[in-house]
Enzyme design. Sequence first.
Site, PDB file in Angstrom:
ATOM      1  N   HIS A  28       0.823  -1.212   0.000  1.00  0.00           N
ATOM      2  CA  HIS A  28       0.000   0.000   0.000  1.00  0.00           C
ATOM      3  C   HIS A  28       0.856   1.259   0.000  1.00  0.00           C
ATOM      4  O   HIS A  28       2.054   1.240   0.315  1.00  0.00           O
ATOM      5  CB  HIS A  28      -0.926   0.003   1.215  1.00  0.00           C
ATOM      6  CG  HIS A  28      -0.162   0.027   2.515  1.00  0.00           C
ATOM      7  ND1 HIS A  28       0.367   1.181   3.056  1.00  0.00           N
ATOM      8  CD2 HIS A  28       0.180  -0.974   3.360  1.00  0.00           C
ATOM      9  CE1 HIS A  28       0.996   0.900   4.170  1.00  0.00           C
ATOM     10  NE2 HIS A  28       0.901  -0.408   4.388  1.00  0.00           N
TER      11      HIS A  28
ATOM     12  N   GLU B 111      -2.515  -7.030   6.994  1.00  0.00           N
ATOM     13  CA  GLU B 111      -1.187  -7.042   7.598  1.00  0.00           C
ATOM     14  C   GLU B 111      -1.102  -8.078   8.719  1.00  0.00           C
ATOM     15  O   GLU B 111      -2.117  -8.435   9.337  1.00  0.00           O
ATOM     16  CB  GLU B 111      -0.836  -5.647   8.142  1.00  0.00           C
ATOM     17  CG  GLU B 111       0.566  -5.521   8.731  1.00  0.00           C
ATOM     18  CD  GLU B 111       1.695  -5.849   7.749  1.00  0.00           C
ATOM     19  OE1 GLU B 111       1.795  -7.018   7.336  1.00  0.00           O
ATOM     20  OE2 GLU B 111       2.481  -4.925   7.437  1.00  0.00           O
TER      21      GLU B 111
END
Length: 219
Positions: free
Chosen positions: A8, A82
């Site tokens: 990201h 994550e």
Amino acid sequence: MRLLLVRHAQTPSNVRSLLDTGIPGPGLTELGERQAAALPKALAGEDIDLLYASTLVRTQLTAAPLAAARGLDVLVRDGIRELSAGDLEMEPGDSERGQAYMRTVLAWAAGDTELRMPGGETGAEALARYDAVVAEAAASGAGTVALVSHGAAIRLWAACRAHNLDAAFIAEHRLENTGVVTLEGSPADGWQALTWAGTPLAPAGEPDPTGRMAGQARR
């Protein structure tokens, strides 16, 4: 299948070096918005059939310009979020407690996947959820799939699933915001990493540009 693992774009927590892994997480900085806007051009040479993002807001914001440019829906999946920091959540990454996070990730990459992140998941659990999304993408029959995911999660999965990567490699190679790891293969046959942040990688057993044999330290 060709698999693009995209980290990201920049977030405020990245700027502050905080272990910010909870859902929904922060949005993007102004720089992060520019990084996301640049992704369609950066990936212009890739014929992307499917586009995934995690359940954290920052991956969806990063994927949005690419989705708009290609006319793709963003498929949101929890499995590629994550690696949970557990009790280490919001610790500075360079603090004594924060460093325990990456030590745990590297232990997982070296094969100790039953080790548990303090207050969080095991490596086996993290890999299983990531594997499930990759398997879903592979089962679709798509030729090229992009997964907008997270730095530690990408590094762990690539080290454990690519024949030519290992724990030593990911310990030495971070992945910057909007960096891309390109792989080819399948869940059945395994994967070979072709590039890491634009740098070509050697096949397993052949020397990489630094002279180390690719995959030599594998489990």
